[in-house]
Design a protein around this motif. Structure first.
Motif, short mmCIF file in Angstrom:
data_model
loop_
_atom_site.label_atom_id
_atom_site.label_comp_id
_atom_site.label_asym_id
_atom_site.label_seq_id
_atom_site.Cartn_x
_atom_site.Cartn_y
_atom_site.Cartn_z
N GLN A 33 0.84 -1.20 0.00
CA GLN A 33 0.00 0.00 0.00
C GLN A 33 0.87 1.25 0.00
O GLN A 33 1.83 1.36 0.78
CB GLN A 33 -0.89 -0.01 1.25
N TYR A 34 0.55 2.19 -0.89
CA TYR A 34 1.15 3.52 -0.88
C TYR A 34 0.12 4.49 -0.35
O TYR A 34 -0.98 4.60 -0.89
CB TYR A 34 1.62 3.96 -2.27
N TRP A 35 0.47 5.21 0.71
CA TRP A 35 -0.46 6.05 1.44
C TRP A 35 -0.01 7.50 1.36
O TRP A 35 1.05 7.86 1.87
CB TRP A 35 -0.53 5.56 2.88
N ASP A 36 -0.82 8.34 0.71
CA ASP A 36 -0.53 9.77 0.62
C ASP A 36 -1.20 10.45 1.81
O ASP A 36 -2.34 10.90 1.74
CB ASP A 36 -1.07 10.33 -0.70
N GLY A 37 -0.47 10.51 2.94
CA GLY A 37 -1.08 10.91 4.19
C GLY A 37 -0.86 12.36 4.57
O GLY A 37 0.12 12.99 4.18
N ASN A 38 -1.80 12.89 5.34
CA ASN A 38 -1.66 14.18 6.01
C ASN A 38 -1.48 13.93 7.50
O ASN A 38 -2.15 13.06 8.07
CB ASN A 38 -2.87 15.07 5.77
N VAL A 39 -0.61 14.70 8.13
CA VAL A 39 -0.33 14.55 9.55
C VAL A 39 -0.79 15.82 10.26
O VAL A 39 -0.40 16.93 9.87
CB VAL A 39 1.17 14.32 9.81
N PHE A 62 3.56 7.54 3.16
CA PHE A 62 3.72 6.35 3.98
C PHE A 62 3.54 5.10 3.12
O PHE A 62 3.00 5.16 2.02
CB PHE A 62 2.69 6.32 5.12
N SER A 63 3.99 3.97 3.64
CA SER A 63 3.82 2.71 2.93
C SER A 63 3.58 1.59 3.92
O SER A 63 3.94 1.69 5.11
CB SER A 63 5.05 2.39 2.07
N SER A 64 2.94 0.53 3.45
CA SER A 64 2.76 -0.66 4.28
C SER A 64 2.65 -1.88 3.36
O SER A 64 2.33 -1.75 2.18
CB SER A 64 1.50 -0.54 5.15
N TYR A 65 2.94 -3.02 3.92
CA TYR A 65 2.77 -4.28 3.18
C TYR A 65 2.40 -5.37 4.18
O TYR A 65 2.67 -5.25 5.38
CB TYR A 65 4.04 -4.65 2.40
N ASP A 85 5.29 1.69 7.56
CA ASP A 85 6.40 2.63 7.61
C ASP A 85 5.82 4.04 7.69
O ASP A 85 5.24 4.54 6.72
CB ASP A 85 7.26 2.48 6.35
N MET A 86 5.99 4.71 8.86
CA MET A 86 5.34 5.99 9.09
C MET A 86 6.29 6.96 9.79
O MET A 86 6.21 7.19 11.00
CB MET A 86 4.06 5.80 9.92
N THR A 87 7.23 7.50 9.04
CA THR A 87 8.18 8.47 9.55
C THR A 87 7.75 9.86 9.14
O THR A 87 7.45 10.11 7.98
CB THR A 87 9.60 8.18 9.03
N VAL A 88 7.73 10.78 10.10
CA VAL A 88 7.26 12.15 9.88
C VAL A 88 8.42 13.11 10.04
O VAL A 88 9.08 13.12 11.08
CB VAL A 88 6.13 12.52 10.86
#
Length: 236
Positions: A33-39, A62-65, A85-88
Motif C-alpha cells: 500500500q502507498y499512502w498519501d497521508g496528512n499529519v 507512507f507505505s505498508s505491506y 512505515d510511518m516516519t514524519v
C-alpha cells in the motif's frame, strides 16, 4: 507503554472460534500500500512536557505491506501481519518522529461466501517508535516509546454481483484511561486477475489513523494520520 499489554477489549475476547466459517482451502494473501497521508497534531515528552513536534496538515508519504494466511481448521485463527512505515519529518527543535509499527492480527471468518465476508478478531499493534529534540541548537536527544497495543479488529468485504468490483472496510480500535488508538480504512477494489493459480486486484481507498497517548513511556501525543491510498493485492 507497558500499560498497553494489560488492556484487551472484552469484545475481542468474545469472538467464538466455533462460529467461524473457515476457508475450504489453504490460502496465502500478500499486498502493498502507498499512502498519501496528512499529519495533524502534536507529540510531546516528559512532565513538564517538552514539545517534540507540532504538525498542521503536513503532507507525508507512507507505505505498508502485509502477508496473511487462511486455512480450513475452524478452531485455529487465521493470521495477518502488516508492516507500516510511518516516519514524519519534523520542524524546529524536532528533527523527525517515527510512528512505524507492525500489526499482528488473529481473526476468524464468521461469514464468508462469494458476495460477503466478515472477519472478527484481535490486533496486537506493536510500536517501536521514537522521536527526538535538539538542545541548545546542538545535541539531539532521542525519545523512545515502545509497546504492544491489544485492539479489537473487524473487517468486511462486499462484492457487487456479476462484476469484478468489491467494497472493503477494516478497523482496529482501543480506548483506555486517557489514551485512544484507532486505525480505520475503506476502499473500492477491482479484481483484474482471477484464475486457478492466482488472484490479483488493485484498490483505491482512504485510511484514517489516530494515536492519542497519555504518559506512555513519558510520551504524550494527539496526532492523526489520514489520506487516500493505492494498494495491490494477490491471493495464491
Amino acid at each position: 507503554m507497558k500499560q498497553f499489554v494489560k488492556i484487551l477489549p472484552v469484545a475481542a475476547l468474545a469472538v467464538a472460534p466455533m462460529a467461524a466459517n473457515a476457508d475450504t482451502i489453504f490460502g496465502v494473501f500478500a499486498g502493498g500500500q502507498y499512502w498519501d497521508g496528512n499529519v495533524d497534531g502534536s507529540i510531546s515528552a516528559f512532565d513538564p512536557q517538552v514539545r517534540l513536534g507540532n504538525y498542521d496538515d503536513q503532507s507525508e508519504a507512507f507505505s505498508s505491506y502485509y502477508v496473511a494466511v487462511e486455512h480450513p481448521i475452524p478452531l485455529i485463527p487465521n493470521f495477518k501481519a502488516r508492516w507500516n512505515d510511518m516516519t514524519v519529518d519534523g520542524e524546529g527543535i524536532n528533527p523527525e518522529s517515527d510512528f512505524s509499527h507492525v500489526d499482528y492480527i488473529l481473526y476468524y471468518e464468521i461469514f464468508d461466501n462469494d458476495i460477503i465476508s466478515i472477519d472478527l478478531g484481535v490486533n496486537a499493534k506493536r510500536f517501536d517508535g521514537n522521536s527526538s529534540y535538539i538542545v541548545a541548537d546542538a545535541a539531539v536527544t532521542p525519545v523512545e516509546f515502545s509497546g504492544t497495543v491489544p485492539m479489537a479488529y473487524a473487517a468486511t468485504k462486499i462484492g457487487l454481483p456479476f462484476t469484478s468490483w468489491w467494497i472493503n472496510a477494516e478497523a482496529s480500535a482501543v480506548s483506555f484511561d486517557d489514551s485512544d488508538i484507532r486505525d480505520i480504512s475503506a476502499s473500492v477494489e477491482y479484481q483484474f486477475l482471477d484464475n486457478a493459480a492466482i488472484d490479483a486486484s488493485v484498490s483505491l481507498g482512504y485510511r484514517d489513523m489516530e494515536v492519542k497517548l497519555d504518559d506512555i513511556d513519558d510520551t504524550y501525543s494527539d496526532i492523526r494520520f489520514s489520506g487516500p491510498y493505492l494498494s495491490v493485492d494477490v491471493h495464491f
